[in-house]
Motif scaffolding. Structure first.
Motif, PDB file in Angstrom:
ATOM      1  N   ALA A 113     168.993 -16.016  16.941  1.00  0.00           N
ATOM      2  CA  ALA A 113     167.542 -16.165  16.798  1.00  0.00           C
ATOM      3  C   ALA A 113     166.959 -15.087  15.890  1.00  0.00           C
ATOM      4  O   ALA A 113     167.341 -13.923  15.979  1.00  0.00           O
ATOM      5  CB  ALA A 113     166.884 -16.083  18.178  1.00  0.00           C
ATOM      6  N   VAL A 114     166.024 -15.503  15.042  1.00  0.00           N
ATOM      7  CA  VAL A 114     165.239 -14.591  14.219  1.00  0.00           C
ATOM      8  C   VAL A 114     163.786 -15.020  14.367  1.00  0.00           C
ATOM      9  O   VAL A 114     163.484 -16.223  14.343  1.00  0.00           O
ATOM     10  CB  VAL A 114     165.672 -14.643  12.732  1.00  0.00           C
ATOM     11  N   THR A 120     163.600  -7.609  27.593  1.00  0.00           N
ATOM     12  CA  THR A 120     162.287  -8.231  27.381  1.00  0.00           C
ATOM     13  C   THR A 120     162.063  -8.583  25.910  1.00  0.00           C
ATOM     14  O   THR A 120     161.675  -9.717  25.604  1.00  0.00           O
ATOM     15  CB  THR A 120     161.166  -7.342  27.943  1.00  0.00           C
ATOM     16  N   PRO A 121     162.306  -7.659  24.951  1.00  0.00           N
ATOM     17  CA  PRO A 121     162.147  -8.076  23.550  1.00  0.00           C
ATOM     18  C   PRO A 121     163.127  -9.172  23.133  1.00  0.00           C
ATOM     19  O   PRO A 121     162.766 -10.049  22.347  1.00  0.00           O
ATOM     20  CB  PRO A 121     162.359  -6.798  22.734  1.00  0.00           C
ATOM     21  N   LEU A 122     164.358  -9.146  23.662  1.00  0.00           N
ATOM     22  CA  LEU A 122     165.316 -10.205  23.345  1.00  0.00           C
ATOM     23  C   LEU A 122     164.778 -11.565  23.793  1.00  0.00           C
ATOM     24  O   LEU A 122     164.828 -12.538  23.035  1.00  0.00           O
ATOM     25  CB  LEU A 122     166.665  -9.946  24.030  1.00  0.00           C
ATOM     26  N   ALA A 123     164.304 -11.643  25.024  1.00  0.00           N
ATOM     27  CA  ALA A 123     163.771 -12.910  25.549  1.00  0.00           C
ATOM     28  C   ALA A 123     162.613 -13.398  24.688  1.00  0.00           C
ATOM     29  O   ALA A 123     162.492 -14.598  24.411  1.00  0.00           O
ATOM     30  CB  ALA A 123     163.344 -12.746  27.001  1.00  0.00           C
ATOM     31  N   SER A 124     161.771 -12.497  24.251  1.00  0.00           N
ATOM     32  CA  SER A 124     160.632 -12.871  23.414  1.00  0.00           C
ATOM     33  C   SER A 124     161.093 -13.409  22.058  1.00  0.00           C
ATOM     34  O   SER A 124     160.594 -14.437  21.584  1.00  0.00           O
ATOM     35  CB  SER A 124     159.724 -11.653  23.218  1.00  0.00           C
ATOM     36  N   ILE A 125     162.046 -12.741  21.423  1.00  0.00           N
ATOM     37  CA  ILE A 125     162.582 -13.201  20.128  1.00  0.00           C
ATOM     38  C   ILE A 125     163.159 -14.603  20.273  1.00  0.00           C
ATOM     39  O   ILE A 125     162.871 -15.504  19.481  1.00  0.00           O
ATOM     40  CB  ILE A 125     163.669 -12.233  19.608  1.00  0.00           C
ATOM     41  N   ILE A 126     163.986 -14.796  21.295  1.00  0.00           N
ATOM     42  CA  ILE A 126     164.660 -16.079  21.496  1.00  0.00           C
ATOM     43  C   ILE A 126     163.645 -17.183  21.763  1.00  0.00           C
ATOM     44  O   ILE A 126     163.695 -18.252  21.143  1.00  0.00           O
ATOM     45  CB  ILE A 126     165.694 -15.966  22.634  1.00  0.00           C
ATOM     46  N   GLU A 172     167.067  -4.813  14.365  1.00  0.00           N
ATOM     47  CA  GLU A 172     165.770  -4.139  14.272  1.00  0.00           C
ATOM     48  C   GLU A 172     165.480  -3.798  12.818  1.00  0.00           C
ATOM     49  O   GLU A 172     166.362  -3.339  12.104  1.00  0.00           O
ATOM     50  CB  GLU A 172     165.774  -2.855  15.104  1.00  0.00           C
ATOM     51  N   ASP A 173     164.258  -4.047  12.419  1.00  0.00           N
ATOM     52  CA  ASP A 173     163.798  -3.689  11.087  1.00  0.00           C
ATOM     53  C   ASP A 173     162.757  -2.599  11.264  1.00  0.00           C
ATOM     54  O   ASP A 173     161.698  -2.836  11.862  1.00  0.00           O
ATOM     55  CB  ASP A 173     163.206  -4.909  10.380  1.00  0.00           C
ATOM     56  N   GLU A 174     163.091  -1.401  10.800  1.00  0.00           N
ATOM     57  CA  GLU A 174     162.225  -0.235  10.977  1.00  0.00           C
ATOM     58  C   GLU A 174     161.860  -0.049  12.453  1.00  0.00           C
ATOM     59  O   GLU A 174     160.716   0.213  12.804  1.00  0.00           O
ATOM     60  CB  GLU A 174     160.985  -0.341  10.093  1.00  0.00           C
ATOM     61  N   GLY A 175     162.837  -0.241  13.325  1.00  0.00           N
ATOM     62  CA  GLY A 175     162.652  -0.037  14.760  1.00  0.00           C
ATOM     63  C   GLY A 175     162.025  -1.195  15.500  1.00  0.00           C
ATOM     64  O   GLY A 175     161.889  -1.159  16.724  1.00  0.00           O
ATOM     65  N   ARG A 176     161.642  -2.240  14.777  1.00  0.00           N
ATOM     66  CA  ARG A 176     161.005  -3.406  15.407  1.00  0.00           C
ATOM     67  C   ARG A 176     162.029  -4.510  15.610  1.00  0.00           C
ATOM     68  O   ARG A 176     162.620  -5.001  14.649  1.00  0.00           O
ATOM     69  CB  ARG A 176     159.864  -3.904  14.513  1.00  0.00           C
ATOM     70  N   PRO A 177     162.261  -4.934  16.867  1.00  0.00           N
ATOM     71  CA  PRO A 177     163.217  -6.018  17.121  1.00  0.00           C
ATOM     72  C   PRO A 177     162.745  -7.322  16.486  1.00  0.00           C
ATOM     73  O   PRO A 177     161.597  -7.732  16.673  1.00  0.00           O
ATOM     74  CB  PRO A 177     163.223  -6.152  18.645  1.00  0.00           C
ATOM     75  N   CYS A 178     163.628  -7.953  15.692  1.00  0.00           N
ATOM     76  CA  CYS A 178     163.218  -9.218  15.085  1.00  0.00           C
ATOM     77  C   CYS A 178     164.322 -10.266  15.033  1.00  0.00           C
ATOM     78  O   CYS A 178     164.091 -11.361  14.532  1.00  0.00           O
ATOM     79  CB  CYS A 178     162.596  -9.013  13.716  1.00  0.00           C
ATOM     80  N   PRO A 223     163.706 -12.870  30.723  1.00  0.00           N
ATOM     81  CA  PRO A 223     164.497 -11.651  30.915  1.00  0.00           C
ATOM     82  C   PRO A 223     165.497 -11.792  32.062  1.00  0.00           C
ATOM     83  O   PRO A 223     166.629 -11.300  31.961  1.00  0.00           O
ATOM     84  CB  PRO A 223     163.442 -10.586  31.220  1.00  0.00           C
ATOM     85  N   GLU A 224     165.123 -12.489  33.120  1.00  0.00           N
ATOM     86  CA  GLU A 224     166.021 -12.671  34.268  1.00  0.00           C
ATOM     87  C   GLU A 224     167.280 -13.445  33.858  1.00  0.00           C
ATOM     88  O   GLU A 224     168.394 -13.089  34.244  1.00  0.00           O
ATOM     89  CB  GLU A 224     165.302 -13.400  35.406  1.00  0.00           C
ATOM     90  N   ARG A 225     167.097 -14.492  33.083  1.00  0.00           N
ATOM     91  CA  ARG A 225     168.245 -15.289  32.629  1.00  0.00           C
ATOM     92  C   ARG A 225     169.152 -14.458  31.718  1.00  0.00           C
ATOM     93  O   ARG A 225     170.375 -14.521  31.822  1.00  0.00           O
ATOM     94  CB  ARG A 225     167.782 -16.540  31.891  1.00  0.00           C
ATOM     95  N   LEU A 226     168.554 -13.677  30.812  1.00  0.00           N
ATOM     96  CA  LEU A 226     169.366 -12.846  29.924  1.00  0.00           C
ATOM     97  C   LEU A 226     170.153 -11.805  30.709  1.00  0.00           C
ATOM     98  O   LEU A 226     171.320 -11.529  30.390  1.00  0.00           O
ATOM     99  CB  LEU A 226     168.498 -12.155  28.882  1.00  0.00           C
ATOM    100  N   LEU A 227     169.539 -11.228  31.736  1.00  0.00           N
ATOM    101  CA  LEU A 227     170.248 -10.258  32.566  1.00  0.00           C
ATOM    102  C   LEU A 227     171.447 -10.922  33.246  1.00  0.00           C
ATOM    103  O   LEU A 227     172.542 -10.348  33.284  1.00  0.00           O
ATOM    104  CB  LEU A 227     169.309  -9.642  33.600  1.00  0.00           C
ATOM    105  N   GLN A 228     171.261 -12.145  33.727  1.00  0.00           N
ATOM    106  CA  GLN A 228     172.375 -12.888  34.329  1.00  0.00           C
ATOM    107  C   GLN A 228     173.485 -13.101  33.302  1.00  0.00           C
ATOM    108  O   GLN A 228     174.675 -12.956  33.616  1.00  0.00           O
ATOM    109  CB  GLN A 228     171.908 -14.243  34.858  1.00  0.00           C
ATOM    110  N   GLU A 229     173.103 -13.454  32.075  1.00  0.00           N
ATOM    111  CA  GLU A 229     174.099 -13.698  31.033  1.00  0.00           C
ATOM    112  C   GLU A 229     174.831 -12.414  30.657  1.00  0.00           C
ATOM    113  O   GLU A 229     176.049 -12.422  30.474  1.00  0.00           O
ATOM    114  CB  GLU A 229     173.441 -14.352  29.820  1.00  0.00           C
ATOM    115  N   MET A 230     174.108 -11.305  30.567  1.00  0.00           N
ATOM    116  CA  MET A 230     174.749 -10.017  30.282  1.00  0.00           C
ATOM    117  C   MET A 230     175.720  -9.653  31.416  1.00  0.00           C
ATOM    118  O   MET A 230     176.834  -9.202  31.156  1.00  0.00           O
ATOM    119  CB  MET A 230     173.711  -8.913  30.115  1.00  0.00           C
ATOM    120  N   ASN A 231     175.294  -9.867  32.641  1.00  0.00           N
ATOM    121  CA  ASN A 231     176.152  -9.563  33.791  1.00  0.00           C
ATOM    122  C   ASN A 231     177.384 -10.458  33.831  1.00  0.00           C
ATOM    123  O   ASN A 231     178.403 -10.087  34.406  1.00  0.00           O
ATOM    124  CB  ASN A 231     175.371  -9.665  35.103  1.00  0.00           C
TER     125      ASN A 231
END
Length: 166
Positions: free
Chosen positions: A93-94, A18-24, A68-74, A51-59
């Protein structure tokens, strides 16, 4: 401007989807807006990342790395092995609010290190052919233009760049 380098890059897990999809999505919003891209005209564009598309790509075998910067995904980058010699960077992506701090360069260097560990010879990335700033930035990181066939089916013209792991 002082650049703080207190970040960590690690391999993403399914719990990071979910955070990955949001960053992208956020990182590619401006490009999509400038090109008139939306979910209907180009559902596969990174600005429409889910998130569904990223899960497909990971699979499918794409490894994602999250910054992560101080624990925050960026930031993040995907690495897809194409053959025993080549991998492709995907969804580099950043978050816009975190750009120009060296985070993208750190992600690329991390991906190149992963490629070397896998004994790969080339690392490729496709970028918008119109984005000279991104092109020049990747050149500074050691990427070179790669001739390719025309891809008229794409909404945005793309350029292929290659880094040679010598």
């Amino acid at each position: 401007m002082k650049v703080k380098m207190g970040f960590e890059i690690r391999k993403a897990e399914t719990s990071d989807i979910t955070p990955l999809a949001s960053i992208i999505s956020k990182a590619f919003e401006d490009e999509a807006w400038r090109a008139g891209i939306n979910a209907q005209s180009n559902p596969a564009h990174p600005s429409n990342c889910s998130p569904e598309r990223l899960l497909q790509e990971m699979n499918r075998g794409i490894s994602f790395y999250i910054l992560e910067d101080e624990g925050r995904p960026c930031g993040c980058v995907g690495v897809e092995t194409i053959s025993d010699e080549v991998c492709r960077l995907d969804k580099l992506a950043v978050l816009p609010s975190e750009q120009h701090r060296g985070l993208g360069s750190a992600l690329v260097r991390h991906a190149l290190s992963e490629a070397r560990q896998m004994k790969l010879f080339r690392v490729q990335i496709s970028i918008s052919a119109e984005d000279r700033h991104l092109h020049d930035w990747l050149e500074k990181l050691g990427f070179e233009d790669t001739p390719q066939k025309a891809l008229p089916h794409l909404v945005i013209p793309v350029s292929l760049m290659t880094y040679y792991c010598l």
